[in-house]
Design a protein around this motif. Structure first.
Motif, PDB file in Angstrom:
ATOM      1  N   SER A  14       8.083  -1.628   6.804  1.00 47.47           N
ATOM      2  CA  SER A  14       6.683  -1.349   7.074  1.00 47.47           C
ATOM      3  C   SER A  14       6.114  -2.550   7.820  1.00 47.47           C
ATOM      4  O   SER A  14       6.242  -3.691   7.346  1.00 47.47           O
ATOM      5  N   ASN A  15       5.560  -2.305   8.988  1.00 49.51           N
ATOM      6  CA  ASN A  15       5.030  -3.390   9.828  1.00 49.51           C
ATOM      7  C   ASN A  15       6.084  -4.470  10.073  1.00 49.51           C
ATOM      8  O   ASN A  15       5.772  -5.657  10.069  1.00 49.51           O
ATOM      9  N   GLY A  16       7.334  -4.042  10.234  1.00 49.03           N
ATOM     10  CA  GLY A  16       8.417  -4.970  10.530  1.00 49.03           C
ATOM     11  C   GLY A  16       8.923  -5.763   9.345  1.00 49.03           C
ATOM     12  O   GLY A  16       9.820  -6.591   9.491  1.00 49.03           O
ATOM     13  N   LYS A  17       8.382  -5.519   8.157  1.00 53.37           N
ATOM     14  CA  LYS A  17       8.797  -6.251   6.958  1.00 53.37           C
ATOM     15  C   LYS A  17       9.624  -5.341   6.064  1.00 53.37           C
ATOM     16  O   LYS A  17       9.272  -4.181   5.849  1.00 53.37           O
ATOM     17  N   PRO A  18      10.721  -5.880   5.492  1.00 54.71           N
ATOM     18  CA  PRO A  18      11.565  -5.054   4.629  1.00 54.71           C
ATOM     19  C   PRO A  18      10.873  -4.710   3.313  1.00 54.71           C
ATOM     20  O   PRO A  18      10.068  -5.487   2.794  1.00 54.71           O
ATOM     21  N   LEU A  19      11.210  -3.550   2.812  1.00 51.98           N
ATOM     22  CA  LEU A  19      10.642  -3.071   1.557  1.00 51.98           C
ATOM     23  C   LEU A  19      11.746  -2.348   0.790  1.00 51.98           C
ATOM     24  O   LEU A  19      12.476  -1.529   1.374  1.00 51.98           O
ATOM     25  N   HIS A  20      11.903  -2.676  -0.477  1.00 48.26           N
ATOM     26  CA  HIS A  20      12.825  -1.958  -1.357  1.00 48.26           C
ATOM     27  C   HIS A  20      12.019  -1.017  -2.233  1.00 48.26           C
ATOM     28  O   HIS A  20      10.991  -1.401  -2.795  1.00 48.26           O
ATOM     29  N   ILE A  21      12.514   0.207  -2.334  1.00 43.97           N
ATOM     30  CA  ILE A  21      11.865   1.228  -3.154  1.00 43.97           C
ATOM     31  C   ILE A  21      12.927   1.851  -4.044  1.00 43.97           C
ATOM     32  O   ILE A  21      13.973   2.279  -3.549  1.00 43.97           O
ATOM     33  N   VAL A  22      12.672   1.861  -5.332  1.00 46.72           N
ATOM     34  CA  VAL A  22      13.534   2.588  -6.261  1.00 46.72           C
ATOM     35  C   VAL A  22      12.832   3.900  -6.559  1.00 46.72           C
ATOM     36  O   VAL A  22      11.666   3.911  -6.964  1.00 46.72           O
ATOM     37  N   PHE A  23      13.541   5.005  -6.303  1.00 45.95           N
ATOM     38  CA  PHE A  23      12.947   6.309  -6.571  1.00 45.95           C
ATOM     39  C   PHE A  23      13.999   7.281  -7.079  1.00 45.95           C
ATOM     40  O   PHE A  23      15.198   7.060  -6.935  1.00 45.95           O
ATOM     41  N   ALA A  24      13.501   8.342  -7.701  1.00 44.58           N
ATOM     42  CA  ALA A  24      14.346   9.433  -8.192  1.00 44.58           C
ATOM     43  C   ALA A  24      13.787  10.733  -7.642  1.00 44.58           C
ATOM     44  O   ALA A  24      12.571  10.897  -7.530  1.00 44.58           O
ATOM     45  N   ASP A  25      14.680  11.639  -7.293  1.00 44.03           N
ATOM     46  CA  ASP A  25      14.252  12.943  -6.796  1.00 44.03           C
ATOM     47  C   ASP A  25      14.390  13.995  -7.884  1.00 44.03           C
ATOM     48  O   ASP A  25      15.468  14.159  -8.455  1.00 44.03           O
TER      49      ASP A  25
ATOM     50  N   SER B 201       0.823  -1.210   0.000  1.00 43.16           N
ATOM     51  CA  SER B 201       0.000   0.000   0.000  1.00 43.16           C
ATOM     52  C   SER B 201       0.861   1.267   0.000  1.00 43.16           C
ATOM     53  O   SER B 201       2.065   1.220   0.280  1.00 43.16           O
ATOM     54  N   THR B 202       0.218   2.379  -0.278  1.00 43.17           N
ATOM     55  CA  THR B 202       0.919   3.665  -0.185  1.00 43.17           C
ATOM     56  C   THR B 202       1.326   3.937   1.258  1.00 43.17           C
ATOM     57  O   THR B 202       2.352   4.575   1.494  1.00 43.17           O
ATOM     58  N   ASP B 203       0.558   3.443   2.221  1.00 44.38           N
ATOM     59  CA  ASP B 203       0.954   3.570   3.628  1.00 44.38           C
ATOM     60  C   ASP B 203       2.229   2.783   3.906  1.00 44.38           C
ATOM     61  O   ASP B 203       3.093   3.241   4.668  1.00 44.38           O
ATOM     62  N   ASP B 204       2.362   1.601   3.292  1.00 46.27           N
ATOM     63  CA  ASP B 204       3.594   0.816   3.434  1.00 46.27           C
ATOM     64  C   ASP B 204       4.786   1.599   2.894  1.00 46.27           C
ATOM     65  O   ASP B 204       5.851   1.652   3.521  1.00 46.27           O
ATOM     66  N   VAL B 205       4.608   2.200   1.732  1.00 47.16           N
ATOM     67  CA  VAL B 205       5.685   2.977   1.114  1.00 47.16           C
ATOM     68  C   VAL B 205       6.050   4.170   1.999  1.00 47.16           C
ATOM     69  O   VAL B 205       7.230   4.429   2.256  1.00 47.16           O
ATOM     70  N   ALA B 206       5.055   4.887   2.484  1.00 49.76           N
ATOM     71  CA  ALA B 206       5.313   6.050   3.345  1.00 49.76           C
ATOM     72  C   ALA B 206       6.068   5.637   4.599  1.00 49.76           C
ATOM     73  O   ALA B 206       7.026   6.321   5.009  1.00 49.76           O
ATOM     74  N   ALA B 207       5.678   4.519   5.217  1.00 52.87           N
ATOM     75  CA  ALA B 207       6.364   4.046   6.425  1.00 52.87           C
ATOM     76  C   ALA B 207       7.816   3.688   6.118  1.00 52.87           C
ATOM     77  O   ALA B 207       8.727   4.043   6.879  1.00 52.87           O
ATOM     78  N   ALA B 208       8.037   3.007   5.004  1.00 59.91           N
ATOM     79  CA  ALA B 208       9.395   2.609   4.633  1.00 59.91           C
ATOM     80  C   ALA B 208      10.259   3.817   4.297  1.00 59.91           C
ATOM     81  O   ALA B 208      11.452   3.849   4.634  1.00 59.91           O
ATOM     82  N   LEU B 209       9.684   4.811   3.648  1.00 59.32           N
ATOM     83  CA  LEU B 209      10.453   6.019   3.315  1.00 59.32           C
ATOM     84  C   LEU B 209      10.766   6.859   4.549  1.00 59.32           C
ATOM     85  O   LEU B 209      11.776   7.555   4.591  1.00 59.32           O
ATOM     86  N   ALA B 210       9.908   6.769   5.568  1.00 63.98           N
ATOM     87  CA  ALA B 210      10.101   7.575   6.777  1.00 63.98           C
ATOM     88  C   ALA B 210      11.274   7.085   7.615  1.00 63.98           C
ATOM     89  O   ALA B 210      11.871   7.860   8.359  1.00 63.98           O
ATOM     90  N   ASP B 211      11.590   5.802   7.494  1.00 68.12           N
ATOM     91  CA  ASP B 211      12.640   5.242   8.337  1.00 68.12           C
ATOM     92  C   ASP B 211      13.407   4.204   7.540  1.00 68.12           C
ATOM     93  O   ASP B 211      13.045   3.036   7.541  1.00 68.12           O
ATOM     94  N   GLY B 212      14.420   4.634   6.837  1.00 68.78           N
ATOM     95  CA  GLY B 212      15.204   3.719   6.026  1.00 68.78           C
ATOM     96  C   GLY B 212      16.470   4.390   5.544  1.00 68.78           C
ATOM     97  O   GLY B 212      16.870   5.425   6.071  1.00 68.78           O
ATOM     98  N   ARG B 213      17.060   3.795   4.517  1.00 71.78           N
ATOM     99  CA  ARG B 213      18.321   4.347   4.009  1.00 71.78           C
ATOM    100  C   ARG B 213      18.569   3.896   2.574  1.00 71.78           C
ATOM    101  O   ARG B 213      18.039   2.878   2.123  1.00 71.78           O
ATOM    102  N   VAL B 214      19.398   4.663   1.907  1.00 72.33           N
ATOM    103  CA  VAL B 214      19.838   4.325   0.560  1.00 72.33           C
ATOM    104  C   VAL B 214      20.842   3.179   0.660  1.00 72.33           C
ATOM    105  O   VAL B 214      21.789   3.246   1.448  1.00 72.33           O
ATOM    106  N   ILE B 215      20.626   2.131  -0.128  1.00 72.76           N
ATOM    107  CA  ILE B 215      21.581   1.015  -0.138  1.00 72.76           C
ATOM    108  C   ILE B 215      22.327   0.902  -1.475  1.00 72.76           C
ATOM    109  O   ILE B 215      23.356   0.249  -1.542  1.00 72.76           O
TER     110      ILE B 215
END
Length: 92
Positions: free
Chosen positions: A51-62, A19-33
């Motif tokens: 998000s909810n204790g589960k890892p999430l990978h997000i590819v994004f561009a600013d 969900s978008t909530d999952d993405v928001a949670a992962a972006l709020a507390d994570g790091r570039v790898i």
């Protein structure tokens, strides 16, 4: 910074029940790898968050000019391909 979801990201999120909530949670507390400085039209990166204790990978561009973060894809890292920290790729 405003979040923009590419069609590919939305499709993959739907397929993977992310969900978008999952993405928001992962972006709020994570790091570039991984950094992809030569990507166009904007440099991008691979982000590891949780998000909810589960890892999430997000590819994004600013897009700094328009104050946008463009989400390209989102997925749960496969433990077969990633070390236990989900930040280090296993040797192939």
């Amino acid at each position: 910074m405003r979040l923009i979801y590419r069609q590919h990201a939305v499709r993959r999120m739907f397929e993977r029940s992310i969900s978008t909530d999952d993405v928001a949670a992962a972006l709020a507390d994570g790091r570039v790898i991984e950094d992809y400085p030569t990507d166009t039209p904007y440099p991008s990166c691979l982000w590891l968050g949780y998000s909810n204790g589960k890892p999430l990978h997000i590819v994004f561009a600013d897009n700094q000019d328009d104050d946008e973060r463009i989400v390209i894809t989102v997925y749960r890292p496969d433990p077969v391909l990633w070390a236990d920290d989900f930040a280090t790729r296993k040797p192939s």
